[in-house]
Design a protein around this motif. Structure first.
Motif, PDB file in Angstrom:
ATOM      1  N   ILE A 154       0.839  -1.121  -0.221  1.00 26.26           N
ATOM      2  CA  ILE A 154       0.007  -0.106   0.056  1.00 26.26           C
ATOM      3  C   ILE A 154       0.762   1.331  -0.126  1.00 26.26           C
ATOM      4  O   ILE A 154       1.735   1.529   0.899  1.00 26.26           O
ATOM      5  N   TRP A 198      -4.295  -4.263   6.586  1.00 28.17           N
ATOM      6  CA  TRP A 198      -3.287  -4.961   6.234  1.00 28.17           C
ATOM      7  C   TRP A 198      -3.568  -6.331   6.414  1.00 28.17           C
ATOM      8  O   TRP A 198      -2.895  -7.281   5.464  1.00 28.17           O
ATOM      9  N   PRO A 202      -4.295  -4.623  -0.246  1.00 27.34           N
ATOM     10  CA  PRO A 202      -4.020  -3.401  -0.901  1.00 27.34           C
ATOM     11  C   PRO A 202      -5.265  -3.293  -1.818  1.00 27.34           C
ATOM     12  O   PRO A 202      -5.738  -2.054  -2.047  1.00 27.34           O
ATOM     13  N   GLU A 203      -6.061  -4.126  -2.358  1.00 25.05           N
ATOM     14  CA  GLU A 203      -7.393  -3.963  -3.171  1.00 25.05           C
ATOM     15  C   GLU A 203      -8.389  -3.460  -2.198  1.00 25.05           C
ATOM     16  O   GLU A 203      -9.343  -2.458  -2.709  1.00 25.05           O
ATOM     17  N   ALA A 205      -7.790  -1.568   0.414  1.00 30.33           N
ATOM     18  CA  ALA A 205      -7.254  -0.012   0.475  1.00 30.33           C
ATOM     19  C   ALA A 205      -7.542   0.778  -0.536  1.00 30.33           C
ATOM     20  O   ALA A 205      -8.079   1.824  -0.520  1.00 30.33           O
ATOM     21  N   PHE A 236      -2.443   4.546  -7.598  1.00 28.10           N
ATOM     22  CA  PHE A 236      -2.738   3.226  -6.848  1.00 28.10           C
ATOM     23  C   PHE A 236      -3.342   2.080  -8.065  1.00 28.10           C
ATOM     24  O   PHE A 236      -3.268   1.145  -8.061  1.00 28.10           O
ATOM     25  N   LEU A 240      -1.744  -1.302  -8.878  1.00 27.15           N
ATOM     26  CA  LEU A 240      -2.572  -2.698  -8.606  1.00 27.15           C
ATOM     27  C   LEU A 240      -2.494  -3.375 -10.081  1.00 27.15           C
ATOM     28  O   LEU A 240      -2.320  -4.718 -10.251  1.00 27.15           O
ATOM     29  N   SER A 245      -3.191  -7.621  -9.961  1.00 21.34           N
ATOM     30  CA  SER A 245      -4.277  -7.796  -9.217  1.00 21.34           C
ATOM     31  C   SER A 245      -5.499  -7.713  -9.878  1.00 21.34           C
ATOM     32  O   SER A 245      -5.993  -6.991 -10.948  1.00 21.34           O
TER      33      SER A 245
END
Length: 348
Positions: A154, A198, A202-203, A205, A236, A240, A245
């Motif tokens: 992140i 966490w 990250p997806e 977030a 971001f 990803l 992702s």
């Protein structure tokens, strides 16, 4: 009787200085050259050289009198008085003294954030996404290769935004009370599970960042395309994608970013984003779980959520083509496609 010529005897030439010996013994000297009478009588060397002090006095000239010294002192005093009067007559520039009441608490603008890494910067761990999903779907299904989780950290700027107090909880509450009321395609039940950033990765977030983007009004004087939240979300997004992702949460975040671009008139970014959403719908096999790809549903809530995401992208694709008369990216739904259920049944 002849007379011999008499030699003319020249008169002795006196010397101006006094011989050193004569001066030493304080005797009167007739100053005859080359030897005075006293030195000739005493058979001594007659020396007319002067001492250093005498020569210095002769070079310096006569000493000034007391009247001259008094006049010089008076002129020096007059010159000093004129200089003092001239300096007092000129206005002196005084620097303003800072007072406690006039001090600005923050006179300087805040330091710019640390420049983020560009989209094309290499990740610490390269993506291991199986390319056979796009090159040969039958081979991918036969090999049963799992889709790896993205190894994407992140970004620090995103953590700074989401980790301030109760930002995540407030963002979710405001979103489900506002945008969710007229565009419900995100499951509130899943958001109430309480997973941290966490733990979820990250997806999630990125999804929370997109929620905050559509909830937060753009500051006055700031262009929508230069909004810091929007810039962070787009950055971001690219990170990803670079990390491989592929998830429903990632797609939902992209839908919200496209909604922001449409609402704020950020073109041509809005047009491109909606077209990208159409591609991601095919990758995930929406609205159901068609096309393989290893994206299998687990609950009825997840199946309904996937169906709603497909309809959300469909609506955006039709909406963005209303005025430009361009071709649609999403196909027309067939007769077997199920519409979303009632919102109350899905929420409860």
């Amino acid at each position: 009787m002849c007379e011999l010529p008499q030699a003319k005897v020249s008169a002795p030439i006196p010397a101006s200085p006094v011989p050193s010996l004569t001066r030493l013994f304080r005797r009167k000297c007739d100053k005859i050259l080359p030897t005075c009478s006293l030195c000739a009588r005493m058979s001594r060397l007659c020396d007319y050289t002067t001492t250093d002090s005498t020569s210095q006095q002769q070079q310096q000239g006569p000493q000034p009198s007391s009247e001259e010294l008094a006049t010089l002192q008076a002129r020096l005093s007059e010159l000093e008085e004129r200089l003092n009067n001239a300096s007092q007559s000129q206005p002196q520039r005084q620097l303003p003294q800072p007072s406690i009441t006039n001090i600005d608490i923050d006179p300087l603008p805040p330091l710019p954030p640390k420049p983020p890494s560009p989209f094309w910067s290499p990740l610490t761990t390269p993506s291991k996404f199986p390319t056979s999903l796009f090159l040969d779907l039958d081979a991918f299904n036969w090999s049963t290769t799992p889709i790896p989780a993205p190894n994407v950290p992140i970004p620090g700027e995103v953590l700074d935004i989401l980790s301030r107090g109760t930002t995540v909880q407030d963002t979710a509450t405001e979103f489900f009370q506002g945008t969710h009321a007229w565009f419900p395609f995100i499951s509130k039940k899943r958001m109430e599970l309480g997973l941290s950033l966490w733990e979820a990765g990250p997806e999630l977030a990125f999804l929370f960042l997109a929620m905050k983007l559509v909830n937060t009004p753009v500051n006055e004087g700031v262009e929508p395309g230069q909004n810091p939240l929007y810039v962070a979300a787009k950055r971001f997004w690219g990170l990803l994608e670079q990390g491989g992702s592929v998830s429903l949460q990632f797609l939902q975040g992209m839908v919200l970013v496209a909604v922001y671009e449409l609402g704020q008139g950020v073109y041509p970014a809005a047009w491109v984003s909606v077209g990208v959403l159409g591609r991601w719908v095919e990758v995930l096999g929406l609205p159901g779980f068609r096309g393989g790809g290893g994206f299998w549903g687990t609950t009825w809530t997840e199946s309904e959520e996937r169906r709603r995401v497909w309809w959300a992208v469909y609506i955006l694709d039709r909406f963005i083509c209303l005025g430009n008369k361009k071709r649609f990216c999403m196909p027309e739904p067939d007769d077997s496609l199920i519409l979303p259920v009632d919102d109350k049944a899905w929420v409860t």
